[in-house]
Design an enzyme around this catalytic site. Structure first.
Site, mmCIF file in Angstrom:
data_model
loop_
_atom_site.group_PDB
_atom_site.id
_atom_site.type_symbol
_atom_site.label_atom_id
_atom_site.label_comp_id
_atom_site.label_asym_id
_atom_site.label_seq_id
_atom_site.Cartn_x
_atom_site.Cartn_y
_atom_site.Cartn_z
ATOM 1 N N ASP A 80 6.133 -1.432 -2.164
ATOM 2 C CA ASP A 80 4.528 -1.983 -3.007
ATOM 3 C C ASP A 80 3.425 -0.992 -1.630
ATOM 4 O O ASP A 80 4.112 -0.520 -0.423
ATOM 5 C CB ASP A 80 3.927 -3.738 -2.076
ATOM 6 C CG ASP A 80 5.144 -4.572 -3.176
ATOM 7 O OD1 ASP A 80 6.018 -4.448 -4.352
ATOM 8 O OD2 ASP A 80 5.071 -5.290 -2.443
ATOM 9 N N ASP A 82 1.475 -1.517 -0.265
ATOM 10 C CA ASP A 82 0.616 -1.559 1.516
ATOM 11 C C ASP A 82 1.436 -1.119 2.740
ATOM 12 O O ASP A 82 2.724 -0.333 2.930
ATOM 13 C CB ASP A 82 -0.287 -2.957 1.444
ATOM 14 C CG ASP A 82 1.242 -3.867 1.026
ATOM 15 O OD1 ASP A 82 2.718 -3.422 1.234
ATOM 16 O OD2 ASP A 82 1.391 -5.438 0.596
ATOM 17 N N GLU A 84 3.164 -3.033 4.719
ATOM 18 C CA GLU A 84 4.628 -3.884 4.251
ATOM 19 C C GLU A 84 5.506 -3.085 3.413
ATOM 20 O O GLU A 84 7.006 -3.201 3.976
ATOM 21 C CB GLU A 84 4.486 -5.432 3.745
ATOM 22 C CG GLU A 84 4.132 -5.975 5.478
ATOM 23 C CD GLU A 84 4.364 -6.172 6.225
ATOM 24 O OE1 GLU A 84 6.110 -6.761 5.902
ATOM 25 O OE2 GLU A 84 3.958 -6.344 6.986
ATOM 26 N N TYR A 304 -2.116 -5.323 -7.855
ATOM 27 C CA TYR A 304 -1.534 -5.763 -6.735
ATOM 28 C C TYR A 304 -2.121 -6.674 -5.883
ATOM 29 O O TYR A 304 -3.451 -6.614 -5.828
ATOM 30 C CB TYR A 304 -1.033 -4.579 -6.209
ATOM 31 C CG TYR A 304 -0.209 -4.706 -4.870
ATOM 32 C CD1 TYR A 304 0.859 -5.176 -5.131
ATOM 33 C CD2 TYR A 304 -0.646 -4.663 -3.215
ATOM 34 C CE1 TYR A 304 1.924 -5.676 -3.612
ATOM 35 C CE2 TYR A 304 -0.251 -5.025 -2.004
ATOM 36 C CZ TYR A 304 1.279 -5.794 -2.214
ATOM 37 O OH TYR A 304 1.792 -5.979 -1.339
ATOM 38 N N ARG A 306 -2.510 -8.113 -3.173
ATOM 39 C CA ARG A 306 -2.208 -8.321 -1.613
ATOM 40 C C ARG A 306 -3.280 -7.259 -1.152
ATOM 41 O O ARG A 306 -2.809 -6.168 -0.772
ATOM 42 C CB ARG A 306 -1.041 -7.907 -0.816
ATOM 43 C CG ARG A 306 0.099 -9.210 -0.941
ATOM 44 C CD ARG A 306 0.743 -9.192 -0.452
ATOM 45 N NE ARG A 306 2.421 -10.181 -0.279
ATOM 46 C CZ ARG A 306 3.314 -10.768 -0.589
ATOM 47 N NH1 ARG A 306 3.318 -9.666 -1.711
ATOM 48 N NH2 ARG A 306 3.963 -11.444 -1.490
ATOM 49 N N HIS A 351 -7.155 -0.359 -1.039
ATOM 50 C CA HIS A 351 -6.575 -0.285 -2.979
ATOM 51 C C HIS A 351 -7.552 -1.585 -3.680
ATOM 52 O O HIS A 351 -8.698 -1.212 -3.213
ATOM 53 C CB HIS A 351 -5.637 -1.963 -2.287
ATOM 54 C CG HIS A 351 -4.669 -1.090 -1.293
ATOM 55 N ND1 HIS A 351 -3.733 -0.138 -1.673
ATOM 56 C CD2 HIS A 351 -4.251 -1.721 -0.151
ATOM 57 C CE1 HIS A 351 -3.105 0.135 -0.873
ATOM 58 N NE2 HIS A 351 -3.073 -0.849 -0.287
#
Length: 893
Positions: A80, A82, A84, A304, A306, A351
């Site tokens: 992903d 981000d 994380e 996405y 988040r 993002h």
């Protein structure tokens, strides 16, 4: 062969179709390693060295990835987009390097895409990069901080405050918000006030509603009319008076559309409009992002989810504007492109906002291919994104001031307000929900200065000031974002931890702190106040953002934090538990020792008079006891403020009126278990009649008539024609019922309690005896809540069932409970497979899952084998000592 690593099986399946046979896409199922739940996983004395561990499930995944990579031409890390996701890619690469699975010279690339669509994935593959070290370092700093706080503070809690489970860097600050709001509510003193409203009419008979706002030229404040006598004197003075329009002011107002969704605003709006929890919102959004089968093609429907960015890609804006012009016409498309800036503190706008990947897929078109919750959330995202680029709404607000001369010689002024939508603009498609209801804007008829209005009725209304409302998940998320506490991706898990720890509970969508939660926060505020202050937590988030921007060294941040934090811990090491409890007595005093109103000592023991009440802790939690123990054995529960054990505190109530039969006041009050009704004040020998508010009823709209109906329960329906014994109707723990000769039978609704007649009651009781009843009749058969299709590895149907003990997942005679708080309707195949695998790994089950498994096995076994199945093997009832790892895991979380 190129190997691509993504996070979920659903995304892997979708992307493999896009990339073709030259690629092998493997899911990592999230993080592949973590800090072990034990002391020493982070070593501050060793320059914050961090020791990672790959658990059993992740080890199996990494074995598959390592085997594939050994023969790969290229490794592409596509987790992903981000922090994380960056960290997961970094962990996978480190494990592969430790296993020496990567051949020398095999290129490693990092790619990210904001949407799981074919074009987005193919474009990402053309623009690879390396893992961004600053993003990884920000992750490492956050993980180390969370670990150090949890594993340092939680043992202090266990020693000094028995019964407390854990504390955390973000969870404790969120809990403080909930507890502080509850303290505000408890300290709030209700005040009575009155308003005067008039229903007037124009010469044409059109209604105008106006409220008194001036007396003798002086503007009225909210609490100026304090009692019924004053209100009715004003009412009598202006009734049937000559009402004349003194002035009319009209003002054009423009309302602009809202920004497209971020993570937090999506959670807030889904809570308001759809009733979703933060966790449920993210689970459903994840499915929409990863891909859904649309016409034989698996495609991601939203970008996405988040993110705290509010901008939309230029090409997507162009697509939205074209769609708006086709659907609504040119007037609904502004001549300029709308640009938004995030208002949240510490927002990162790397993002895009959450939007549909293709706005041509209208909600109506895709709804038939989605689950209900998916369709509802997609519609929300689609409408919000579309509306964000629409023209402003144009309104005309009208304010009319109306004069009347009172019979008492005073001049009175009333004001009527209203608005008219001249052009709906974005409101044609979308209007944001509200956390608190506002008065609806009224539309006024045409009015002109000098017009005379006829009095159709003047009303004096009684009101009571109300405390600030408890937080809902939506309002708590909003406040956390505004304060800069945590990150959007953490909100759902933070709220879930607070509930799992039994620090808060949710009633009617409102967060209420439990006694355990209030004790923890009182302890932290007394001895670690700096670390639960809102600005401190927000400043720490800013530093983590600066690390990700390569403007701060991550270990410098850890050193500064650890130096001050360990000093604070050392200061309370030698404190005795008695000293801790006395500090909590002071801080929680208004809550646990309420003022009696007679000037007496709030902490005087009501039993022996000589001792003082104090907070105490035991194996069953906190309670209040007398300092003269064991001579005086007076105790009561922690959160009760009554004089006698078991008596609930008596907060000031809202007066609904007087009982016409007894003259006693009927009040609406807030108690430990929520709102309730009370008739009178009772006496020393007898408690007053009380009634709970039924589930689904809005306590704020309750009137005297309905209150008296509830207080009159249980009501006698009549005598049973066969037994001659009475039948009564009431509302109990399990809902509305009728009772006859010690036997209960459910009614269909609360309303039926007040209307059910003897014939209907006899029929319900007969059905129950025949086994047709609901809760009090035979057990309902297992209900299929969701069919998840075939098991991806083993075949066979996976179903979500609702059984006697709640929802569970079943496959091939293995049953796994759906965790508390998880919405079973939104469970994905991957999540179900993980639950089943975890259940299978634990071996023979105990408790309620075992009961289901034993019944299934018994039914399928041949007769010869059933005899042994009837008698389960003896199991030792000796309680095993809890493992240290369980406590450590609690602390880490």
């Amino acid at each position: 062969m190129n190997v691509v690593i993504v996070e979920s099986a659903a995304k892997a399946k979708t992307i493999n179709k896009y990339l073709g046979s030259g690629f092998k896409v493997i899911p990592s199922y999230g993080h592949v390693r973590d800090l072990p739940s034990k002391d020493g996983s982070v070593e501050p004395a060793n320059d914050f060295a961090m020791h990672w561990d790959v658990d059993g499930k992740a080890a199996k995944v990494m074995k598959e990835i390592a085997a594939a990579v050994k023969t790969a031409d290229k490794l592409i890390l596509a987790t992903d987009p981000d922090r994380e996701g960056e960290a997961i890619s970094w962990h996978i690469l480190r494990v592969l390097e430790e296993k020496r699975a990567l051949k020398k010279g095999v290129p490693v690339e990092r790619v990210t895409f904001n949407a799981v669509t074919k074009q987005a994935v193919l474009d990402a593959m053309k623009a690879p990069r390396q893992i961004e070290t600053p993003l990884v370092e920000a992750y490492l700093a956050r993980r180390a901080l969370d670990y150090l706080v949890g594993f340092t503070l939680s043992p202090v809690l266990w020693r000094k405050l028995p019964g407390a489970r854990s504390a955390g860097r973000v969870q404790s600050v969120a809990l403080r918000l909930v507890c502080d709001r509850e303290a505000e509510i408890e300290a709030f003193k209700t005040e009575e006030y009155w308003t005067i409203e008039g229903l007037l009419a124009t010469a044409k008979g059109e209604d105008v509603r106006a409220r008194l706002n001036t007396i003798a030229g002086r503007r009225l404040e909210k609490l100026d009319i304090k009692d019924a006598a004053s209100a009715h004197a004003i009412k009598a003075a202006i009734e049937k008076g000559d009402f004349r329009v003194a002035s009319v002011e009209k003002k054009a107002v423009r309302r602009n559309p809202y920004a497209p969704f971020t993570t937090s605003t999506l959670q807030q709006e889904a809570s308001r409009k759809l009733g979703f929890s933060a966790r449920q919102t993210m689970q459903v959004a994840q499915r929409l992002y990863e891909g859904v089968d649309i016409g034989g093609e698996t495609v991601g429907l939203i970008t996405y989810m988040r993110t705290d960015g509010v901008q939309i890609a230029p090409e997507a804006i162009s697509e939205i504007r074209r769609k708006l012009e086709r659907e609504f016409g040119k007037r609904y498309v502004p001549p300029f492109i709308r640009e938004y800036k995030a208002k949240a503190k510490n927002a990162q706008e790397a993002h895009e906002a959450i939007r549909p990947t293709d706005v041509s897929r209208s909600p109506d078109e895709v709804a038939k291919r989605l689950e209900r919750d998916q369709a509802r959330l997609y519609e929300l995202v689609w409408k919000r994104a579309m509306a964000s680029q629409m023209a402003s709404a144009e309104l005309e607000q009208t304010t009319a001031d109306i004069d009347v001369q009172g019979r008492d010689g005073k001049a009175y002024g009333l004001r009527a307000t209203g608005s008219v939508v001249m052009f709906d603009g974005f409101l044609r498609l979308y209007e944001e929900g509200r956390d608190e209801e506002d008065d609806e804007s009224r539309r006024l008829p045409p009015l002109a200065q000098g017009d005379h209005l006829k009095d159709k009725g003047i009303e004096a209304k009684q009101h009571f000031t109300e405390p600030p409302p408890r937080y809902s998940e939506a309002t708590l998320v909003k406040n956390m974002e505004e304060l800069g506490i945590g990150r959007p991706s953490t909100y759902a898990s933070t709220l879930a931890v607070l509930q799992d720890r039994d620090y808060v509970r949710i009633e009617k969508k409102r967060l209420i702190p439990e006694d355990k939660g209030r004790l923890v926060i009182a302890f932290l505020e007394s001895f670690f106040k700096r670390y639960v202050e809102y600005d401190f937590t927000a400043d720490l988030e800013e530093k983590l953002d600066l690390i990700s921007d390569h403007k701060l060294e991550w270990k410098d941040v850890l050193r500064d934090f650890w130096r001050d934090f360990t000093g604070a811990v050392d200061e309370i090491k030698d404190l005795r538990i008695g000293e801790v409890l006395e500090a909590l007595n002071e801080l929680l005093g208004p809550h646990i020792f309420p003022d009696k109103g007679d000037g007496s000592d709030r902490r005087a023991c009501p039993s022996c008079s000589a001792g003082r009440l104090s907070l105490k802790t035991g194996k069953f939690g906190a309670f209040i006891g007398c300092s003269n123990y064991p001579e005086c054995r007076y105790t009561r529960q922690f959160s009760q403020g009554g004089e006698e054990p078991g008596e609930a505190a008596k907060p000031e109530g809202k007066l609904l009126g007087a009982d016409p039969e007894t003259g006693e006041p009927v009040t609406l009050r807030i108690g430990r278990f929520g709102p309730y009704l009370q008739l009178g004040e009772g006496s020393d020998d007898e408690k007053p009649p009380r009634a709970s508010i039924p589930k689904g009823w809005d306590a704020n709209t309750l009137d005297l008539e309905r209150a008296l109906q509830l207080l009159s329960l249980p009501r006698e329906v009549g005598m049973h024609p066969e037994t001659g014994k009475p039948i009564t109707a009431g509302i109990g723990r399990y809902g509305p019922f009728v009772l006859h000769d010690g036997s209960y039978a459910n009614l269909e609704s609360v309303e039926e309690v007040f209307t059910v007649g003897i014939n209907r009651a006899v029929t319900v009781i007969a059905d129950k005896k025949a086994g047709k009843g609901g809760r009090f009749g035979r057990a309902a058969p297992r209900q299929v809540m969701k069919d998840l299709g075939e098991h991806p590895a083993e075949g066979g149907k996976i179903e979500v069932l609702n059984g006697r003990y709640g929802p569970y997942v079943t496959h091939n005679k293995i049953n796994a409970n759906v965790p508390r708080g998880r919405d079973p309707a939104s469970l994905s195949v991957d999540e179900a497979v993980a639950l089943l695998a975890e259940r299978a790994a634990k071996g023979p089950s105990k408790g309620r899952t075992a009961q289901r498994n034993r019944k299934t096995a018994k039914a399928d076994a041949p007769k010869s084998a059933r005899a042994s199945a009837e008698k389960p093997a003896k199991v030792s009832t000796k309680r095993a000592k809890p493992k240290a790892g369980k406590a450590a895991r609690d602390a880490a979380e």
